[in-house]
Design a protein around this motif. Structure first.
Motif, PDB file in Angstrom:
ATOM      1  N   UNK A 127      -7.871  -7.306  -7.848  1.00 13.28           N
ATOM      2  CA  UNK A 127      -6.559  -6.798  -7.470  1.00 13.28           C
ATOM      3  C   UNK A 127      -5.521  -7.899  -7.300  1.00 13.28           C
ATOM      4  N   UNK A 128      -5.942  -9.050  -6.813  1.00  7.54           N
ATOM      5  CA  UNK A 128      -4.948 -10.050  -6.420  1.00  7.54           C
ATOM      6  C   UNK A 128      -5.251 -11.484  -6.846  1.00  7.54           C
ATOM      7  N   UNK A 129      -6.464 -11.953  -6.607  1.00 13.29           N
ATOM      8  CA  UNK A 129      -6.691 -13.396  -6.710  1.00 13.29           C
ATOM      9  C   UNK A 129      -6.727 -13.923  -8.143  1.00 13.29           C
ATOM     10  N   UNK A 176     -13.273  -6.773  -5.424  1.00 13.72           N
ATOM     11  CA  UNK A 176     -12.030  -5.988  -5.392  1.00 13.72           C
ATOM     12  C   UNK A 176     -10.842  -6.927  -5.186  1.00 13.72           C
ATOM     13  N   UNK A 177     -10.992  -7.866  -4.234  1.00 10.41           N
ATOM     14  CA  UNK A 177      -9.911  -8.810  -3.942  1.00 10.41           C
ATOM     15  C   UNK A 177      -9.550  -9.622  -5.187  1.00 10.41           C
ATOM     16  N   UNK A 236     -16.402  -6.405  -1.599  1.00  8.79           N
ATOM     17  CA  UNK A 236     -15.017  -6.588  -1.142  1.00  8.79           C
ATOM     18  C   UNK A 236     -14.330  -7.699  -1.923  1.00  8.79           C
TER      19      UNK A 236
END
Lengths: 79, 79
Positions: free
Chosen positions: B64-66, B60-61, B57
């Motif tokens: 995608x974003x961090x 992915x985070x 997870x």
């Protein structure tokens, strides 16, 4: 000598930036995120060759500039 | 499950914020600072109870974003 200073918000201090990231992760479909709190990290290279001297300098740096002692904690790790 | 994600600039990527901090520390009289690079840290609480699932997870985070994978590296530490 290399050191890493991590500055994080004290417990209980609201973190709107962390909340926004939490919301963004949820809307991106990343499952199972319960809370996010954001902090800062500083990778510092020092000319000191002595660990104790390096730590003293870094404490001064944190208290004068890197951390806001009212709302933030800092942690020093010297490699 | 608690995790810490550290996002730092890749080697060779200019860090004007770090340079500014370095200059500020010098003008505050903090001796022996050779270089400063700033990064971000995210303290994330996850509902996953399994370390491998949590790591998937978080990857992915991060992607995608961090972290901006073009100029930044990330590191995941699961407590």
């Amino acid at each position: 000598m290399k050191a890493r200073v991590t500055v994080t918000l004290k417990t209980g201090v609201l973190d709107p930036q962390g909340k926004a990231i939490e919301g963004a992760l949820k809307s991106l479909g990343v499952a199972g995120v319960e809370s996010v709190r954001q902090g800062k990290v500083f990778d510092i290279e020092l000319s000191a060759t002595n660990k104790a001297a390096a730590e003293t300098e870094l404490k001064i740096a944190c208290e004068k500039l890197l951390a806001n002692m009212v709302v933030e904690n800092y942690r020093i790790d010297i490699a």
